[in-house]
Design a protein around this motif. Structure first.
Motif, PDB file in Angstrom:
ATOM      1  N   ASP A   1      42.361 -17.000  62.272  1.00 37.31           N
ATOM      2  CA  ASP A   1      41.493 -16.611  63.395  1.00 37.31           C
ATOM      3  C   ASP A   1      42.264 -15.925  64.515  1.00 37.31           C
ATOM      4  N   GLU A   2      43.421 -16.506  64.848  1.00 33.46           N
ATOM      5  CA  GLU A   2      44.201 -15.987  65.971  1.00 33.46           C
ATOM      6  C   GLU A   2      44.545 -14.508  65.787  1.00 33.46           C
ATOM      7  N   THR A   3      44.973 -14.177  64.570  1.00 37.53           N
ATOM      8  CA  THR A   3      45.361 -12.794  64.262  1.00 37.53           C
ATOM      9  C   THR A   3      44.150 -11.862  64.352  1.00 37.53           C
ATOM     10  N   VAL A   4      43.013 -12.335  63.797  1.00 39.88           N
ATOM     11  CA  VAL A   4      41.807 -11.495  63.775  1.00 39.88           C
ATOM     12  C   VAL A   4      41.286 -11.275  65.191  1.00 39.88           C
ATOM     13  N   VAL A   5      41.248 -12.340  65.974  1.00 36.52           N
ATOM     14  CA  VAL A   5      40.689 -12.247  67.329  1.00 36.52           C
ATOM     15  C   VAL A   5      41.559 -11.336  68.193  1.00 36.52           C
TER      16      VAL A   5
ATOM     17  N   ILE B   1      29.241  -1.729  66.184  1.00 40.96           N
ATOM     18  CA  ILE B   1      28.684  -2.411  65.004  1.00 40.96           C
ATOM     19  C   ILE B   1      29.833  -3.166  64.354  1.00 40.96           C
ATOM     20  N   PHE B   2      29.811  -4.471  64.441  1.00 41.34           N
ATOM     21  CA  PHE B   2      30.846  -5.291  63.797  1.00 41.34           C
ATOM     22  C   PHE B   2      30.477  -5.485  62.339  1.00 41.34           C
ATOM     23  N   ASP B   3      31.463  -5.302  61.464  1.00 43.22           N
ATOM     24  CA  ASP B   3      31.227  -5.451  60.019  1.00 43.22           C
ATOM     25  C   ASP B   3      32.375  -6.299  59.477  1.00 43.22           C
ATOM     26  N   GLY B   4      32.039  -7.485  58.987  1.00 42.73           N
ATOM     27  CA  GLY B   4      33.086  -8.360  58.454  1.00 42.73           C
ATOM     28  C   GLY B   4      33.732  -9.216  59.527  1.00 42.73           C
ATOM     29  N   PHE B   5      33.164  -9.208  60.688  1.00 45.46           N
ATOM     30  CA  PHE B   5      33.640 -10.018  61.820  1.00 45.46           C
ATOM     31  C   PHE B   5      32.429 -10.377  62.679  1.00 45.46           C
ATOM     32  N   PRO B   6      32.283 -11.584  63.186  1.00 39.08           N
ATOM     33  CA  PRO B   6      33.148 -12.737  62.969  1.00 39.08           C
ATOM     34  C   PRO B   6      32.866 -13.422  61.627  1.00 39.08           C
ATOM     35  N   ARG B   7      33.917 -14.007  61.064  1.00 38.15           N
ATOM     36  CA  ARG B   7      33.805 -14.642  59.764  1.00 38.15           C
ATOM     37  C   ARG B   7      33.984 -16.156  59.836  1.00 38.15           C
ATOM     38  N   THR B   8      34.243 -16.689  61.019  1.00 36.59           N
ATOM     39  CA  THR B   8      34.295 -18.151  61.212  1.00 36.59           C
ATOM     40  C   THR B   8      33.600 -18.438  62.549  1.00 36.59           C
ATOM     41  N   VAL B   9      33.190 -19.696  62.731  1.00 42.39           N
ATOM     42  CA  VAL B   9      32.543 -20.067  63.996  1.00 42.39           C
ATOM     43  C   VAL B   9      33.535 -19.890  65.146  1.00 42.39           C
ATOM     44  N   LYS B  10      34.786 -20.187  64.889  1.00 45.95           N
ATOM     45  CA  LYS B  10      35.821 -20.003  65.924  1.00 45.95           C
ATOM     46  C   LYS B  10      35.889 -18.537  66.377  1.00 45.95           C
ATOM     47  N   GLN B  11      35.873 -17.627  65.421  1.00 45.44           N
ATOM     48  CA  GLN B  11      35.896 -16.195  65.772  1.00 45.44           C
ATOM     49  C   GLN B  11      34.647 -15.822  66.575  1.00 45.44           C
TER      50      GLN B  11
ATOM     51  N   GLU C   1      32.870 -17.785  68.517  1.00 51.70           N
ATOM     52  CA  GLU C   1      32.992 -18.338  69.871  1.00 51.70           C
ATOM     53  C   GLU C   1      33.917 -17.494  70.728  1.00 51.70           C
ATOM     54  N   GLU C   2      35.019 -17.070  70.110  1.00 52.31           N
ATOM     55  CA  GLU C   2      35.987 -16.236  70.847  1.00 52.31           C
ATOM     56  C   GLU C   2      35.367 -14.881  71.203  1.00 52.31           C
ATOM     57  N   LEU C   3      34.595 -14.338  70.286  1.00 53.96           N
ATOM     58  CA  LEU C   3      33.940 -13.048  70.541  1.00 53.96           C
ATOM     59  C   LEU C   3      32.932 -13.193  71.681  1.00 53.96           C
ATOM     60  N   ASP C   4      32.113 -14.240  71.608  1.00 53.99           N
ATOM     61  CA  ASP C   4      31.104 -14.461  72.658  1.00 53.99           C
ATOM     62  C   ASP C   4      31.781 -14.579  74.029  1.00 53.99           C
ATOM     63  N   ALA C   5      32.874 -15.343  74.070  1.00 56.02           N
ATOM     64  CA  ALA C   5      33.565 -15.559  75.343  1.00 56.02           C
ATOM     65  C   ALA C   5      34.141 -14.248  75.864  1.00 56.02           C
ATOM     66  N   PHE C   6      34.701 -13.460  74.953  1.00 55.66           N
ATOM     67  CA  PHE C   6      35.286 -12.170  75.351  1.00 55.66           C
ATOM     68  C   PHE C   6      34.203 -11.238  75.891  1.00 55.66           C
ATOM     69  N   LEU C   7      33.078 -11.144  75.183  1.00 58.23           N
ATOM     70  CA  LEU C   7      31.989 -10.265  75.625  1.00 58.23           C
ATOM     71  C   LEU C   7      31.439 -10.749  76.960  1.00 58.23           C
TER      72      LEU C   7
END
Ligand code: AMP
Length: 184
Positions: free
Chosen positions: A61-65, A82-92, A94-100
């Motif tokens: 996750d860390e690397t992807v985020v 348009i995200f494709d293939g991301f996020p692939r885990t709940v952690k990703q 959550e990190e995406l939501d927080a970043f946005l």
């Protein structure tokens, strides 16, 4: 508009993303494409992820985020993505939501393509892209990883009322028409 294209391997995310790029004039962010590009160019990131992609497992996750949050700062994504293939885990997710959220944005639509498993396997085996992870054994691993680690991302966004479920069986145009109608 920030859109997530979601679904198992072989669901047609990449194909539909291509159609959406020109129709909605939005850039596409495919983490899988970025990883493959890095592997091809033998970058440090490429070296780090080669064996993971080969095995059909998930990059940490860390690397992807880190990769996505770096990429999305680019000017071309200022009106959405348009995200494709991301996020692939709940952690990703959550990190995406927080970043946005930090940037006054959010995930506006989460489009999930449903395709029966048997058809997924046939599609991947017949797409002939020469991907090293498109062998029957690796496909099995990728589908298992999808069920175990990625499927819970659906429930995460369901709670946020942004999920749009699309029947992913049909011609490319039929499926694209369904996407356009849920986004209109
Ligand atoms: P894809 O092209 O989306 O099927 O991705 C190909 C491979 O790249 C996956 O099987 C994973 O090994 C890796 N990958 C792509 N996106 C992610 C992600 N969001 N999280 C973890 N691994 C990923």
């Amino acid at each position: 508009m920030n859109i997530i294209l979601f679904g198992p391997p072989g669901a047609g995310k990449g194909t539909q993303a291509e159609k959406m790029i020109s129709h909605y004039n939005l850039p596409h962010l495919s983490t899988g494409n970025i990883f493959r590009e890095n592997i091809k160019n033998k970058t440090a990131l490429g070296k780090k992820v080669t064996s993971i992609l080969d095995a059909g497992k998930l990059v940490p996750d860390e690397t992807v985020v880190e990769l996505v949050t770096d990429e999305i700062k680019k000017e071309k994504y200022k009106n959405g993505v348009i995200f494709d293939g991301f996020p692939r885990t709940v952690k990703q997710a959550e990190e995406l939501d927080a970043f946005l959220h930090k940037n006054g944005k959010k995930v506006d639509s989460f489009i999930t393509l449903s395709v029966p498993e048997k058809e997924l396997i046939n599609r991947i085996l017949s797409r002939g892209q020469g991907r090293s992870d498109d062998t029957p054994e690796k496909i099995k691993t990728r589908l298992q990883v999808y069920h175990d680690e990625t499927e819970p991302v659906f429930a995460h966004y369901k709670k946020k009322n942004v999920v749009k479920e699309i029947d992913g069986v049909g011609t490319i145009e039929e499926i694209f028409d369904r996407i356009k109608s849920v986004l209109s």
